[in-house]
Design a protein around this motif. Structure first.
Motif, PDB file in Angstrom:
ATOM      1  N   THR A   1     -17.135  12.437  -6.285  1.00  0.00           N
ATOM      2  CA  THR A   1     -16.032  12.072  -7.178  1.00  0.00           C
ATOM      3  C   THR A   1     -16.492  12.173  -8.637  1.00  0.00           C
ATOM      4  OG1 THR A   1     -14.366  10.342  -7.583  1.00  0.00           O
ATOM      5  CG2 THR A   1     -16.571   9.576  -7.079  1.00  0.00           C
TER       6      THR A   1
ATOM      7  N   ASN B   1     -11.884   3.040   4.413  1.00  0.00           N
ATOM      8  CA  ASN B   1     -13.025   3.045   3.487  1.00  0.00           C
ATOM      9  C   ASN B   1     -14.270   2.709   4.315  1.00  0.00           C
ATOM     10  OD1 ASN B   1     -13.072   0.260   3.815  1.00  0.00           O
ATOM     11  ND2 ASN B   1     -11.993  -0.141   1.905  1.00  0.00           N
TER      12      ASN B   1
ATOM     13  N   GLY C   1     -15.596   4.703  -2.475  1.00  0.00           N
ATOM     14  CA  GLY C   1     -15.528   4.254  -3.865  1.00  0.00           C
ATOM     15  C   GLY C   1     -16.175   5.264  -4.798  1.00  0.00           C
TER      16      GLY C   1
ATOM     17  N   SER D   1     -13.489   6.960   2.691  1.00  0.00           N
ATOM     18  CA  SER D   1     -13.669   6.872   1.233  1.00  0.00           C
ATOM     19  C   SER D   1     -14.797   5.908   0.921  1.00  0.00           C
ATOM     20  CB  SER D   1     -12.360   6.472   0.552  1.00  0.00           C
ATOM     21  OG  SER D   1     -12.024   5.154   0.875  1.00  0.00           O
TER      22      SER D   1
ATOM     23  N   GLY E   1      -7.806   3.857  -3.248  1.00  0.00           N
ATOM     24  CA  GLY E   1      -7.656   4.479  -1.929  1.00  0.00           C
ATOM     25  C   GLY E   1      -6.215   4.915  -1.681  1.00  0.00           C
ATOM     26  N   ASP E   2      -5.262   4.107  -2.139  1.00  0.00           N
ATOM     27  CA  ASP E   2      -3.848   4.461  -1.965  1.00  0.00           C
ATOM     28  C   ASP E   2      -3.521   5.701  -2.803  1.00  0.00           C
ATOM     29  OD1 ASP E   2      -3.818   2.082  -0.553  1.00  0.00           O
ATOM     30  OD2 ASP E   2      -3.104   0.919  -2.269  1.00  0.00           O
TER      31      ASP E   2
ATOM     32  N   LYS F   1      -7.663   7.277   7.049  1.00  0.00           N
ATOM     33  CA  LYS F   1      -8.489   7.145   5.849  1.00  0.00           C
ATOM     34  C   LYS F   1      -9.022   5.716   5.684  1.00  0.00           C
ATOM     35  CE  LYS F   1      -8.270   5.629   2.045  1.00  0.00           C
ATOM     36  NZ  LYS F   1      -9.527   4.871   1.936  1.00  0.00           N
TER      37      LYS F   1
ATOM     38  N   LYS G   1       0.828  -1.206   0.000  1.00  0.00           N
ATOM     39  CA  LYS G   1       0.000   0.000   0.000  1.00  0.00           C
ATOM     40  C   LYS G   1       0.869   1.265   0.000  1.00  0.00           C
ATOM     41  CE  LYS G   1      -4.058  -0.774   0.657  1.00  0.00           C
ATOM     42  NZ  LYS G   1      -5.005  -1.058  -0.447  1.00  0.00           N
TER      43      LYS G   1
ATOM     44  N   GLU H   1     -14.963   2.852 -14.745  1.00  0.00           N
ATOM     45  CA  GLU H   1     -14.096   2.135 -13.803  1.00  0.00           C
ATOM     46  C   GLU H   1     -13.469   0.922 -14.473  1.00  0.00           C
ATOM     47  OE1 GLU H   1     -15.384   1.362  -9.579  1.00  0.00           O
ATOM     48  OE2 GLU H   1     -15.160  -0.708 -10.250  1.00  0.00           O
TER      49      GLU H   1
ATOM     50  N   GLY I   1     -17.619   8.680  -3.714  1.00  0.00           N
ATOM     51  CA  GLY I   1     -16.795   9.790  -3.245  1.00  0.00           C
ATOM     52  C   GLY I   1     -16.249   9.579  -1.846  1.00  0.00           C
TER      53      GLY I   1
ATOM     54  N   GLY J   1      -6.588  -0.160  -5.215  1.00  0.00           N
ATOM     55  CA  GLY J   1      -5.492   0.811  -5.139  1.00  0.00           C
ATOM     56  C   GLY J   1      -5.964   2.249  -5.281  1.00  0.00           C
TER      57      GLY J   1
HETATM   58  N1  LIG Z   1     -15.571   3.895  -9.674  1.00  0.00           N
HETATM   59  C1  LIG Z   1     -15.102   5.057  -9.199  1.00  0.00           C
HETATM   60  N2  LIG Z   1     -15.509   6.215  -9.760  1.00  0.00           N
HETATM   61  C2  LIG Z   1     -15.048   7.402  -9.330  1.00  0.00           C
HETATM   62  N3  LIG Z   1     -14.181   7.538  -8.304  1.00  0.00           N
HETATM   63  C3  LIG Z   1     -13.734   6.417  -7.707  1.00  0.00           C
HETATM   64  C4  LIG Z   1     -14.166   5.113  -8.114  1.00  0.00           C
HETATM   65  N4  LIG Z   1     -13.567   4.193  -7.320  1.00  0.00           N
HETATM   66  C5  LIG Z   1     -12.791   4.902  -6.462  1.00  0.00           C
HETATM   67  N5  LIG Z   1     -12.895   6.221  -6.681  1.00  0.00           N
HETATM   68  C6  LIG Z   1     -12.231   7.316  -5.948  1.00  0.00           C
HETATM   69  O1  LIG Z   1     -11.156   6.792  -5.194  1.00  0.00           O
HETATM   70  C7  LIG Z   1     -11.387   6.989  -3.793  1.00  0.00           C
HETATM   71  C8  LIG Z   1     -10.887   5.797  -3.010  1.00  0.00           C
HETATM   72  O2  LIG Z   1     -11.591   4.634  -3.418  1.00  0.00           O
HETATM   73  P1  LIG Z   1     -12.070   3.490  -2.400  1.00  0.00           P
HETATM   74  O3  LIG Z   1     -13.050   4.041  -1.448  1.00  0.00           O
HETATM   75  O4  LIG Z   1     -12.491   2.342  -3.257  1.00  0.00           O
HETATM   76  O5  LIG Z   1     -10.707   3.162  -1.630  1.00  0.00           O
HETATM   77  P2  LIG Z   1     -10.185   1.823  -0.898  1.00  0.00           P
HETATM   78  O6  LIG Z   1     -11.328   0.889  -0.654  1.00  0.00           O
HETATM   79  O7  LIG Z   1      -9.383   2.271   0.258  1.00  0.00           O
HETATM   80  O8  LIG Z   1      -9.226   1.221  -2.020  1.00  0.00           O
HETATM   81  P3  LIG Z   1      -7.811   0.441  -1.873  1.00  0.00           P
HETATM   82  O9  LIG Z   1      -7.593   0.085  -0.420  1.00  0.00           O
HETATM   83  O10 LIG Z   1      -7.945  -0.750  -2.776  1.00  0.00           O
HETATM   84  O11 LIG Z   1      -6.753   1.377  -2.372  1.00  0.00           O
HETATM   85  C9  LIG Z   1     -12.892   7.230  -3.655  1.00  0.00           C
HETATM   86  O12 LIG Z   1     -13.171   8.013  -2.504  1.00  0.00           O
HETATM   87  C10 LIG Z   1     -13.202   7.952  -4.960  1.00  0.00           C
HETATM   88  O13 LIG Z   1     -12.892   9.318  -4.846  1.00  0.00           O
END
Ligand SMILES: Nc1ncnc2c1ncn2[C@@H]1O[C@H](COP(=O)(O)OP(=O)(O)OP(=O)(O)O)[C@@H](O)[C@H]1O
Ligand SMILES: [Mg+2]
Length: 313
Positions: A240, A185, A223, A221, A252-253, A183, A38, A245, A226, A250
């Motif tokens: 967002t 999710n 996905g 976060s 989130g990273d 941060k 990460k 998609e 937003g 990744g």
């Molecule tokens: N399909 C999407 N469309 C638009 N923005 C997205 C999408 N997926 C992710 N994002 C953006 O990326 C940010 C982080 O995504 P997410 O919430 O999936 O993180 P995560 O679950 O921590 O991911 P990871 O741990 O795999 O890196 C979201 O808050 C959003 O702004």
């Protein structure tokens, strides 16, 4: 300086085959190697935005050496503690049509207590006031759940800013040491708080609870829905941009990378999260493990929306 801490890195090897079969020799039609972790993902996003960072953590053996070389080739600085075992290799076998896969992850080398102390001493020795540290990902075998908490204590002692992105007990203990930002999710925030998170108001309540646990600022976060930011100044829902998609793993990273980059450029937390959301969306729109380019992030940034939920806590 920005540092990214990756405690349980891996070399990720992906082999593409026409079809998965048992008891047969499969011929790979494509193969690729990535440096999994990460913190490394955050460093790659920082690089994409034009900012250097140094990757810190545990590496071991020849796989560790290969990983270190690979990071250097990507233009990422390295400063690792070397352990006696071998850094893990994770294997994915995927079909050309992407309809099936087999993934086998190694556990990773056991990290002895003395090596954990060595890493904390390294963090203590290299950190200067105003540095940023992103602490991201799971813990390898042997590392105690309070490792991030202990690292945050060291960082706060140097007036450095800690951004924590992990899960479970390690996240809970980390929050208690008052990191600058956490941060999770939605899933991780739900597990941490025990609240059900169905509406923006629920997510705002979870953020408030996480701030009560000690974190100064919280970004949850969501996905494609937003993100929600809560700081002492209030609560915002951040929309967002809509993208096609391709691979959200990744995102989130990348969001953390974009956010930290913008903070180091002098943006307020609120505006910096706009960059974080755009960076997450940019990466989610790329296939494989590619991170979004700066040009794409700049164009997506214009389509990020903010709604002030007006909740102060
Ligand atoms: N399909 C999407 N469309 C638009 N923005 C997205 C999408 N997926 C992710 N994002 C953006 O990326 C940010 C982080 O995504 P997410 O919430 O999936 O993180 P995560 O679950 O921590 O991911 P990871 O741990 O795999 O890196 C979201 O808050 C959003 O702004
Ligand atoms: Mg995540």
């Amino acid at each position: 300086m920005i540092y990214t801490l990756t405690l349980n890195p891996a070399v990720d090897r992906e082999l593409t085959v026409p079809a998965v079969e048992y008891d047969a020799v499969l011929r790979a039609t494509e193969s690729r190697v990535d440096f999994g972790g990460k913190g490394f993902n955050v460093s790659r996003m920082l690089k994409s935005l034009g900012t250097p960072s140094t990757a810190v953590g545990f590496l071991g053996g020849r796989t560790g050496s290969m990983l270190q070389e690979g990071l250097k080739e990507l233009g990422i600085g390295t400063d690792f503690v070397w352990v006696s075992g071998e850094t893990r290799t994770n294997i994915s076998i995927v079909t050309e049509s992407h309809s099936h896969y087999i993934k086998v992850n190694e556990k990773g080398p056991l990290v002895e207590a003395a090596k954990q102390e060595e890493l904390l001493a390294k963090i203590d020795a290299i950190t200067k006031p105003g540095d940023w540290w992103v602490l991201a990902g799971s813990l390898p075998p042997g590392v105690s759940e309070d490792f991030y908490a202990r690292a945050i204590r060291v960082l706060n002692g140097h007036q450095a800013k800690a951004v924590l992105d992990t899960t479970g007990e390690s996240l809970r203990l980390g929050c208690a040491e008052q990191p600058f930002l956490v941060k999770p999710n939605v899933e991780e925030a739900c597990a941490l708080t025990g609240l059900s998170l169905d509406t923006p108001a629920d997510i705002g309540n979870a953020a408030a609870k996480i701030r009560e646990m000690g974190a100064k600022d919280v970004v949850i976060s969501m996905g494609k829905h937003g993100a929600l930011l809560q700081s002492e100044d209030g609560t915002w829902l951040v929309g967002t941009p809509s993208i096609q998609e391709k691979n959200p793993i990744g995102a989130g990273d990348s969001m953390v990378g974009g956010l930290v980059w913008a903070l180091t450029e002098g943006f307020t937390l609120h505006d910096a999260l706009g960059w974080g959301v755009a960076a997450g969306a940019a990466t989610a729109s790329q296939s494989g493990t590619e991170v979004g380019s700066r040009t794409l992030i700049e164009s997506l940034r214009e389509h990020v929306s903010f709604e002030n939920l007006g909740v102060k806590s």
